[in-house]
Design a protein around this motif. Sequence first.
Motif, PDB file in Angstrom:
ATOM      1  N   PHE A  53       0.833  -1.197   0.000  1.00  0.00           N
ATOM      2  CA  PHE A  53       0.000   0.000   0.000  1.00  0.00           C
ATOM      3  C   PHE A  53       0.868   1.247   0.000  1.00  0.00           C
ATOM      4  O   PHE A  53       0.580   2.227  -0.693  1.00  0.00           O
ATOM      5  CB  PHE A  53      -0.920  -0.003   1.222  1.00  0.00           C
ATOM      6  N   ALA A  54       1.954   1.244   0.778  1.00  0.00           N
ATOM      7  CA  ALA A  54       2.868   2.386   0.811  1.00  0.00           C
ATOM      8  C   ALA A  54       3.529   2.587  -0.545  1.00  0.00           C
ATOM      9  O   ALA A  54       3.668   3.718  -1.024  1.00  0.00           O
ATOM     10  CB  ALA A  54       3.926   2.182   1.896  1.00  0.00           C
ATOM     11  N   ALA A  55       3.924   1.482  -1.184  1.00  0.00           N
ATOM     12  CA  ALA A  55       4.560   1.594  -2.501  1.00  0.00           C
ATOM     13  C   ALA A  55       3.613   2.238  -3.509  1.00  0.00           C
ATOM     14  O   ALA A  55       4.047   3.008  -4.382  1.00  0.00           O
ATOM     15  CB  ALA A  55       4.990   0.213  -2.986  1.00  0.00           C
ATOM     16  N   MET A  56       2.329   1.945  -3.388  1.00  0.00           N
ATOM     17  CA  MET A  56       1.341   2.580  -4.272  1.00  0.00           C
ATOM     18  C   MET A  56       1.297   4.094  -4.038  1.00  0.00           C
ATOM     19  O   MET A  56       1.151   4.873  -4.983  1.00  0.00           O
ATOM     20  CB  MET A  56      -0.027   1.958  -4.036  1.00  0.00           C
ATOM     21  N   LEU A  57       1.444   4.511  -2.805  1.00  0.00           N
ATOM     22  CA  LEU A  57       1.432   5.947  -2.494  1.00  0.00           C
ATOM     23  C   LEU A  57       2.665   6.650  -3.046  1.00  0.00           C
ATOM     24  O   LEU A  57       2.654   7.874  -3.226  1.00  0.00           O
ATOM     25  CB  LEU A  57       1.358   6.154  -0.977  1.00  0.00           C
ATOM     26  N   PHE A  58       3.731   5.887  -3.309  1.00  0.00           N
ATOM     27  CA  PHE A  58       4.961   6.483  -3.825  1.00  0.00           C
ATOM     28  C   PHE A  58       4.937   6.670  -5.345  1.00  0.00           C
ATOM     29  O   PHE A  58       5.878   7.244  -5.899  1.00  0.00           O
ATOM     30  CB  PHE A  58       6.166   5.614  -3.456  1.00  0.00           C
ATOM     31  N   VAL A  59       3.889   6.200  -5.999  1.00  0.00           N
ATOM     32  CA  VAL A  59       3.818   6.316  -7.462  1.00  0.00           C
ATOM     33  C   VAL A  59       3.959   7.760  -7.946  1.00  0.00           C
ATOM     34  O   VAL A  59       4.680   8.027  -8.923  1.00  0.00           O
ATOM     35  CB  VAL A  59       2.526   5.670  -7.994  1.00  0.00           C
ATOM     36  N   PRO A  60       3.304   8.768  -7.316  1.00  0.00           N
ATOM     37  CA  PRO A  60       3.466  10.149  -7.804  1.00  0.00           C
ATOM     38  C   PRO A  60       4.905  10.646  -7.819  1.00  0.00           C
ATOM     39  O   PRO A  60       5.230  11.572  -8.573  1.00  0.00           O
ATOM     40  CB  PRO A  60       2.615  10.956  -6.811  1.00  0.00           C
ATOM     41  N   SER A  61       5.789  10.041  -7.027  1.00  0.00           N
ATOM     42  CA  SER A  61       7.191  10.474  -7.034  1.00  0.00           C
ATOM     43  C   SER A  61       7.869  10.166  -8.359  1.00  0.00           C
ATOM     44  O   SER A  61       8.914  10.743  -8.682  1.00  0.00           O
ATOM     45  CB  SER A  61       7.957   9.820  -5.882  1.00  0.00           C
ATOM     46  N   THR A  62       7.274   9.263  -9.148  1.00  0.00           N
ATOM     47  CA  THR A  62       7.860   8.914 -10.445  1.00  0.00           C
ATOM     48  C   THR A  62       7.545   9.954 -11.508  1.00  0.00           C
ATOM     49  O   THR A  62       8.080   9.877 -12.623  1.00  0.00           O
ATOM     50  CB  THR A  62       7.347   7.542 -10.921  1.00  0.00           C
ATOM     51  N   PHE A 183      -6.706   0.307   8.614  1.00  0.00           N
ATOM     52  CA  PHE A 183      -5.521  -0.490   8.284  1.00  0.00           C
ATOM     53  C   PHE A 183      -5.892  -1.688   7.410  1.00  0.00           C
ATOM     54  O   PHE A 183      -5.225  -1.977   6.400  1.00  0.00           O
ATOM     55  CB  PHE A 183      -4.854  -0.964   9.577  1.00  0.00           C
ATOM     56  N   LEU A 184      -6.971  -2.368   7.777  1.00  0.00           N
ATOM     57  CA  LEU A 184      -7.405  -3.542   7.005  1.00  0.00           C
ATOM     58  C   LEU A 184      -7.823  -3.138   5.596  1.00  0.00           C
ATOM     59  O   LEU A 184      -7.472  -3.815   4.616  1.00  0.00           O
ATOM     60  CB  LEU A 184      -8.559  -4.231   7.730  1.00  0.00           C
ATOM     61  N   ALA A 185      -8.562  -2.032   5.469  1.00  0.00           N
ATOM     62  CA  ALA A 185      -8.997  -1.571   4.154  1.00  0.00           C
ATOM     63  C   ALA A 185      -7.806  -1.232   3.265  1.00  0.00           C
ATOM     64  O   ALA A 185      -7.767  -1.595   2.074  1.00  0.00           O
ATOM     65  CB  ALA A 185      -9.910  -0.355   4.304  1.00  0.00           C
ATOM     66  N   ALA A 186      -6.815  -0.544   3.834  1.00  0.00           N
ATOM     67  CA  ALA A 186      -5.622  -0.198   3.056  1.00  0.00           C
ATOM     68  C   ALA A 186      -4.866  -1.449   2.631  1.00  0.00           C
ATOM     69  O   ALA A 186      -4.381  -1.551   1.489  1.00  0.00           O
ATOM     70  CB  ALA A 186      -4.712   0.711   3.882  1.00  0.00           C
ATOM     71  N   GLY A 187      -4.770  -2.420   3.550  1.00  0.00           N
ATOM     72  CA  GLY A 187      -4.106  -3.677   3.208  1.00  0.00           C
ATOM     73  C   GLY A 187      -4.817  -4.424   2.101  1.00  0.00           C
ATOM     74  O   GLY A 187      -4.172  -5.001   1.209  1.00  0.00           O
ATOM     75  N   LEU A 188      -6.146  -4.404   2.113  1.00  0.00           N
ATOM     76  CA  LEU A 188      -6.927  -5.073   1.070  1.00  0.00           C
ATOM     77  C   LEU A 188      -6.753  -4.382  -0.281  1.00  0.00           C
ATOM     78  O   LEU A 188      -6.721  -5.036  -1.330  1.00  0.00           O
ATOM     79  CB  LEU A 188      -8.404  -5.116   1.465  1.00  0.00           C
ATOM     80  N   ILE A 189      -6.653  -3.048  -0.253  1.00  0.00           N
ATOM     81  CA  ILE A 189      -6.389  -2.309  -1.497  1.00  0.00           C
ATOM     82  C   ILE A 189      -5.033  -2.738  -2.066  1.00  0.00           C
ATOM     83  O   ILE A 189      -4.892  -2.995  -3.264  1.00  0.00           O
ATOM     84  CB  ILE A 189      -6.417  -0.792  -1.244  1.00  0.00           C
ATOM     85  N   GLY A 190      -4.031  -2.797  -1.180  1.00  0.00           N
ATOM     86  CA  GLY A 190      -2.717  -3.252  -1.621  1.00  0.00           C
ATOM     87  C   GLY A 190      -2.759  -4.668  -2.166  1.00  0.00           C
ATOM     88  O   GLY A 190      -2.105  -4.983  -3.168  1.00  0.00           O
TER      89      GLY A 190
END
Length: 397
Positions: A53-62, A183-190
């Motif tokens: 989930f954190a890695a997905m949040l880092f996408v805009p840095s690209t 936390f669970l929702a974010a994990g499921l999105i990931g």
Amino acid sequence: MSLALFTWFRHSHGATMVDMLVYRAEGQAVVRGEDLYAMRLPGWDLPATYPPFAAMLFVPSTWFGVSTLRVLVMLLNYALLAAAVHLSLKLAGWPKQHRGAAVILATGLGIWLEPVFTTFQYGQVNLGILCLVLWDLTRPDRHRLKGVGIGLATAIKITPGLFAVYLLLTGRVRAALVSAGTFLAAGLIGWAVLPDASYGFWTTYLWDPSRVGVTVLVDNQSLRGAVCRLLDVNDPGLVGLIASALVATLGLGVAVLAGRSARVLRRADAWGAVCAALTALLVSPISWTHHWVWCVPLLALLAVEARTRGRQVLFGLTLLVFLSHVMWTVPHRWGRGVDWYWQLPGSIYPPIAIAVLAVLGVRLYRARQQAVDAAGGGALTLLTARLDRDPALTNRT
């Protein structure tokens, strides 16, 4: 003036912001559909360590080049530091009429605190995590979204999950459940977006501390790291486990007791939250120096209570420790073979945190004893008054 000096210092010393580069590489792995946890940052050999989930949040840095991204991350961290100072002062109950000036002054000074300074140097996310948790803790317990910030922070970096336990044990059940649900929702999105990476992270990579770094480094200011350096080993074994268990029990116990002591302790919830943070930092296998940005709310609490000479000295010493950068003076950079007289400066944060927990524990014990004595004295006074008014009661006693 302070921020301008800091900006000049960073520019002249060429801060690499290497952790920012790792985050950008994680975002690139997500965009390209590559194996997230097989990725290694070229030239540094650093892996991804955060949840998918954190890695997905880092996408805009690209979306930006490295040079532009360094400037943007620095500006973002300036804003996050000011927000963290504001929320810390709010948590500590700093008077509203003086809060604006205090934020400006404390932000200028705070940039030189070693955990904050190192966060800027590495391009870390610690100030963002701090703000998410403080945003939750400074909201009323009745607020229906209280817990969302802690849940998001946990989904990014795991260790803030201890705050959900703190909320639960201090009676904020709904907030704790909201945190767990977020936390669970974010994990499921990931899991939905990156199923293979999610399976690998939650079953394997999360439980491998060697991916994060070498425990014995002086950078690691957890209790485990301090014990490793003291014993001159890479794995402290049973000694480290017992030490961590004892400190976890002490820290969480003091945090929960503080959070439940609003009747006898001023700023009870603020002290409880800070003690929960210190406990998490102490018992985590690895707590890099930049993880200790919780020194900001700690110093805010000590400052607002610095009305006596003793407390002023305590605030001054704590401020000096976090401004000193003293662990970087240890002669053995890798932490092994450090002479005994370098052990304290090389592991300065754990003793400070344990001292805070111990002092607050004693303070809580005395406050509760005084409350019991006062209640007993009040009952005795009431009984004496009744006896004086009714002599028949005296005959029966």
